[in-house]
Design an enzyme around this catalytic site. Structure first.
Site, PDB file in Angstrom:
ATOM      1  CG  HIS A   4      68.952  35.052  37.736  1.00  0.00           C
ATOM      2  ND1 HIS A   4      68.817  35.612  36.268  1.00  0.00           N
ATOM      3  CD2 HIS A   4      69.834  34.129  37.471  1.00  0.00           C
ATOM      4  CE1 HIS A   4      69.420  34.239  35.480  1.00  0.00           C
ATOM      5  NE2 HIS A   4      69.250  34.145  35.855  1.00  0.00           N
TER       6      HIS A   4
ATOM      7  CG  ASP B 122      68.907  39.573  35.402  1.00  0.00           C
ATOM      8  OD1 ASP B 122      68.686  38.924  36.349  1.00  0.00           O
ATOM      9  OD2 ASP B 122      69.846  40.203  35.134  1.00  0.00           O
TER      10      ASP B 122
ATOM     11  CG  ASP C  96      68.286  32.764  31.562  1.00  0.00           C
ATOM     12  OD1 ASP C  96      68.714  32.421  32.869  1.00  0.00           O
ATOM     13  OD2 ASP C  96      69.301  31.964  31.663  1.00  0.00           O
TER      14      ASP C  96
ATOM     15  CD  GLU D 199      73.244  34.804  35.769  1.00  0.00           C
ATOM     16  OE1 GLU D 199      74.154  34.327  35.855  1.00  0.00           O
ATOM     17  OE2 GLU D 199      71.997  35.257  34.718  1.00  0.00           O
ATOM     18  CD  GLU D 200      70.742  35.919  32.581  1.00  0.00           C
ATOM     19  OE1 GLU D 200      71.794  35.909  31.273  1.00  0.00           O
ATOM     20  OE2 GLU D 200      69.480  35.120  32.155  1.00  0.00           O
TER      21      GLU D 200
ATOM     22  CG  ASP E 177      70.445  30.693  36.211  1.00  0.00           C
ATOM     23  OD1 ASP E 177      69.815  30.388  35.777  1.00  0.00           O
ATOM     24  OD2 ASP E 177      71.712  31.706  36.809  1.00  0.00           O
TER      25      ASP E 177
ATOM     26  CG  HIS F 214      70.231  34.806  27.162  1.00  0.00           C
ATOM     27  ND1 HIS F 214      71.867  34.758  27.437  1.00  0.00           N
ATOM     28  CD2 HIS F 214      70.090  34.249  28.410  1.00  0.00           C
ATOM     29  CE1 HIS F 214      72.312  34.334  29.050  1.00  0.00           C
ATOM     30  NE2 HIS F 214      70.915  34.724  29.581  1.00  0.00           N
TER      31      HIS F 214
HETATM   32 ZN   LIG Z   1      70.079  32.202  34.485  1.00  0.00          ZN
END
Ligand SMILES: [Zn+2]
Length: 419
Positions: free
Chosen positions: A85, A87, A148, A182-183, A205, A387
């Protein structure tokens, strides 16, 4: 290859692609196109002609099989795909990412240069022990890194480039998919499984090498709404009905030993994660999570019995409970085609990492894609602390992800000759 990985990752993390749960459009933020379009151009630059991007920011590409006519594997190797992903999480800013590169990491805590209060501590990051001598990339302490999942994007792009540069490695059709959002849980929403046209796929991921994922929790949402009656508190006696009090009593009865903060591994949890309201209406949002899908029914019974206990104490409050079905443990779908898991295991061993299956206590795009008919387990990237401002990635481990992708392409080819 290491320098190529570093250059790619740095190029991708410097593009802000934060997704936004408040937005109703797809992609949730237009800036995700900045990276997606760059990837389209880079794929074209590698000589891949089958590349497309749609108006929802999904990138699809295909590296055609190079197995020559007459070869024993010709026409036999199923198309496999790799998905990541673009994002980054809404939890922490992804704008102006200014990475710190630590070459030849010697161990110890890592202080982040722009904010000395933010420290990647060795005792909180056990996997740093495995990274002595590695090249580590961190943030400067003011943003997330976006490893990520830009590490996943980097791994796929580097592996594809390597397959193109090494035509002696025989492979079937390799599909590439990059998704937005995705997030915020929407990465699979508009994924066109038919267009992708692969028999099997892998998301890149995950976290530390060796850790591979074929199981996620099954998930439902539970929403409890309480309706009261509001009036000026000065004249409220015997008239006011405060919905906040009913919800507070419900929360007080929720099991403490079945919470995310008190459970791990395969243990289920019920998690009150959001509350909003005022005297006249209060809404409580709860996550139900269990690796066994039947367990979600038990969680519903637990909440129903709590509501049944609290309701008589608040006779004038109307209390409702709603269940919304989310995603299911992808293991059920993956076991229908177990060879894709066996081949992944084999590929990990060949690149020198000790594989182990680790359950994911949340959802992945893979669980949604698997349910949509595209079996999709998840592979490590070498990143940690997603994150957050303490996010980091080992480039040496990211190299293992690249190697695993290449090895998977080989294993699928070899096995199709045997079968
Ligand atoms: Zn991820």
């Amino acid at each position: 290859m290491k320098q190529e990985i570093i250059d790619r990752l740095l190029r991708y993390v410097k593009i802000d692609t934060q997704s936004d749960p408040e937005s109703n459009s797809t992609p949730s933020t237009l800036k995700q196109f900045d990276l997606a379009n760059m990837l389209v151009n880079e794929l074209k630059g590698m000589g891949i002609s089958q590349v497309s991007i749609d108006d929802k920011c999904y990138v699809y590409a295909s590296l055609p099989s190079n197995i020559p006519v007459g070869h024993s594997a010709y026409g036999k190797v199923p198309a496999i795909g790799f998905v990541a992903h673009v994002d980054t999480s809404p939890d922490t800013s992804g704008a102006n990412v200014n990475p710190q590169i630590i070459e030849n990491y010697t161990g110890g805590d890592i202080v982040l240069p722009a904010d000395n209060n933010i420290i990647i501590k060795m005792d909180e990051n056990k996997s740093l022990q495995r990274c002595i001598g590695h090249t580590i990339i961190t943030t400067d302490g003011t943003t997330l890194l976006g490893s990520d999942d830009k590490s996943g994007v980097t791994a796929i792009m580097t592996a594809i480039k390597s397959l193109i540069d090494n035509p002696q490695i025989l492979h079937g059709d390799i599909r590439i998919g990059f998704t937005p959002d995705e997030e915020i849980g929407r990465g699979a929403n508009y994924f066109n499984v038919e267009k992708f046209n692969a028999s099997y796929a892998y998301t890149i991921d995950g976290e530390m090498p060796g850790e591979i994922n074929k199981e996620t929790v099954s998930a439902n949402a539970c929403i409890v709404r309480a309706y009261g009656r509001d009036i000026h508190p000065g004249y409220a006696k015997d008239i006011m009905v405060n919905s906040i009090r009913a919800i507070a009593d419900i929360i007080a009865l929720m099991p403490r030993d079945m919470a995310p903060e008190t459970t791990e591994g395969y243990e289920p949890y019920i998690h009150p994660h959001k509350i909003s309201g005022s005297v006249d209406k209060t809404e409580l949002q709860i996550l139900f999570r269990d690796f066994k899908t039947e367990g979600l029914d038990k969680q519903k019974e637990i909440m129903e019995s709590i509501v049944a206990k609290v309701q008589p104490q608040h006779p004038k409050t109307k209390i409702e409970l709603e269940i919304v079905e989310y995603y299911r443990n992808m293991l059920n779908d993956l076991e229908k085609q177990p060879n894709g898991l066996d081949y992944l295991w084999e590929a990990c061993q060949r690149v020198g990492v000790e594989p182990f299956w680790s359950p994911i206590r949340g959802g992945t795009d893979g669980s949604r894609l698997s349910a949509m008919g595209l079996p999709t387990p998840n592979i490590y990237t070498g990143g940690q602390n997603f994150h957050s401002k303490t996010e980091w990635v080992s480039i040496d481990f990211l190299e293992k992800s690249v190697a695993t992708i290449i090895e998977l392409a080989k294993v699928w080819t070899e096995q199709s000759i045997k079968n």
